[in-house]
Write an enzyme that holds these catalytic residues in place. Structure first.
Site, PDB file in Angstrom:
ATOM      1  N   ASN A   1      31.009  18.688  12.878  1.00  0.00           N
ATOM      2  CA  ASN A   1      30.082  17.662  12.373  1.00  0.00           C
ATOM      3  C   ASN A   1      30.527  16.273  12.821  1.00  0.00           C
ATOM      4  O   ASN A   1      31.723  15.988  12.966  1.00  0.00           O
ATOM      5  CB  ASN A   1      29.909  17.744  10.854  1.00  0.00           C
TER       6      ASN A   1
ATOM      7  N   GLU B   1      29.602  12.384  11.916  1.00  0.00           N
ATOM      8  CA  GLU B   1      28.865  11.537  10.977  1.00  0.00           C
ATOM      9  C   GLU B   1      28.587  10.151  11.551  1.00  0.00           C
ATOM     10  O   GLU B   1      29.112   9.770  12.602  1.00  0.00           O
ATOM     11  CB  GLU B   1      29.646  11.444   9.659  1.00  0.00           C
TER      12      GLU B   1
ATOM     13  N   CYS C   1      25.160  17.846  12.090  1.00  0.00           N
ATOM     14  CA  CYS C   1      25.929  18.962  11.534  1.00  0.00           C
ATOM     15  C   CYS C   1      26.630  19.727  12.656  1.00  0.00           C
ATOM     16  O   CYS C   1      26.204  19.688  13.822  1.00  0.00           O
ATOM     17  CB  CYS C   1      25.011  19.933  10.805  1.00  0.00           C
TER      18      CYS C   1
ATOM     19  N   GLU D   1      26.640  22.879  13.286  1.00  0.00           N
ATOM     20  CA  GLU D   1      25.808  23.920  13.907  1.00  0.00           C
ATOM     21  C   GLU D   1      24.917  23.335  14.997  1.00  0.00           C
ATOM     22  O   GLU D   1      24.761  23.906  16.085  1.00  0.00           O
ATOM     23  CB  GLU D   1      24.904  24.588  12.857  1.00  0.00           C
TER      24      GLU D   1
ATOM     25  N   CYS E   1      22.642  24.230   6.499  1.00  0.00           N
ATOM     26  CA  CYS E   1      21.565  23.501   5.812  1.00  0.00           C
ATOM     27  C   CYS E   1      20.214  23.949   6.397  1.00  0.00           C
ATOM     28  O   CYS E   1      20.149  24.629   7.427  1.00  0.00           O
ATOM     29  CB  CYS E   1      21.763  21.996   5.954  1.00  0.00           C
TER      30      CYS E   1
ATOM     31  N   CYS F   1      19.538  23.045  10.067  1.00  0.00           N
ATOM     32  CA  CYS F   1      20.327  23.849  11.012  1.00  0.00           C
ATOM     33  C   CYS F   1      19.812  25.275  11.091  1.00  0.00           C
ATOM     34  O   CYS F   1      19.864  25.896  12.161  1.00  0.00           O
ATOM     35  CB  CYS F   1      21.801  23.827  10.618  1.00  0.00           C
TER      36      CYS F   1
HETATM   37  N1  THU Z   1      27.389  19.739   7.325  1.00  0.00           N
HETATM   38  C1  THU Z   1      27.463  20.537   8.437  1.00  0.00           C
HETATM   39  O1  THU Z   1      28.074  20.165   9.448  1.00  0.00           O
HETATM   40  N2  THU Z   1      26.846  21.734   8.388  1.00  0.00           N
HETATM   41  C2  THU Z   1      26.192  22.245   7.309  1.00  0.00           C
HETATM   42  O2  THU Z   1      25.601  23.300   7.403  1.00  0.00           O
HETATM   43  C3  THU Z   1      26.193  21.506   6.058  1.00  0.00           C
HETATM   44  C4  THU Z   1      26.671  20.104   6.131  1.00  0.00           C
HETATM   45  C5  THU Z   1      28.057  18.450   7.343  1.00  0.00           C
HETATM   46  C6  THU Z   1      27.148  17.258   7.365  1.00  0.00           C
HETATM   47  C7  THU Z   1      28.040  16.180   6.787  1.00  0.00           C
HETATM   48  O3  THU Z   1      28.829  15.634   7.821  1.00  0.00           O
HETATM   49  C8  THU Z   1      28.954  16.927   5.824  1.00  0.00           C
HETATM   50  O4  THU Z   1      28.853  18.306   6.190  1.00  0.00           O
HETATM   51  C9  THU Z   1      28.588  16.765   4.367  1.00  0.00           C
HETATM   52  O5  THU Z   1      27.244  17.039   4.148  1.00  0.00           O
END
Ligand code: THU
Length: 135
Positions: free
Chosen positions: A42, A44, A53, A55, A92, A95
């Site tokens: 991930n 940000e 994310c 994925e 999520c 994704c």
């Molecule tokens: N996140 C992911 O990378 N994948 C997911 O399926 C759920 C959430 C990340 C996004 C963000 O950087 C952190 O997790 C918190 O939401």
């Protein structure tokens, strides 16, 4: 490469996570039909909505490397708060749609993630996203 080994690659990939805002690191590892493993994490952004994310990061990376829809067998996902234990982390909704995009009918990508008891689950994407959008 079994599910456990792919999960280990996802955990390792999460070490590169850029997650200063949530403090939650996520790694993803995809296994292609030719046995290649591609990893991502991930990424940000201070404008929170621009966060990518793990994925989506890994699938975008794989496409950039020349991989095509239908080339993927499995995707493993591992997530945890910085300096804490691994925890339940399923993809999520956004994704799920992106994973669905790269599956072919009858050959749905298997999504591997930890359930609440910390054991590994392996669930086809069409079960995680029933009636996913296609045209
Ligand atoms: N996140 C992911 O990378 N994948 C997911 O399926 C759920 C959430 C990340 C996004 C963000 O950087 C952190 O997790 C918190 O939401």
């Amino acid at each position: 490469m079994n599910d456990q080994e792919l999960m280990e690659r996802a955990r390792k990939a999460s070490e590169n996570s850029y997650s200063p805002y949530s403090g939650f690191q996520v790694g993803a590892a995809v296994l292609t039909k030719d046995g290649e493993v591609i990893t991502g994490c991930n990424t940000e952004n201070v404008s929170y909505g621009l966060t990518v994310c793990a994925e989506r990061a890994v699938l975008s990376k794989a496409v950039s490397m020349g991989k095509k829809r239908g080339d993927f067998l499995k995707i493993a996902i591992a997530g945890k708060p910085h300096d804490k234990e691994w925890q339940f982390c399923s993809p999520c909704g956004a994704c799920r749609q992106v994973i669905y995009e790269f599956s072919c009918e009858g050959e749905e990508i298997l999504v591997i993630y930890l359930d609440t008891k910390k054991s590994i689950k392996s669930v086809p994407i069409d079960i995680l996203l029933p009636d996913g959008f296609r045209f």
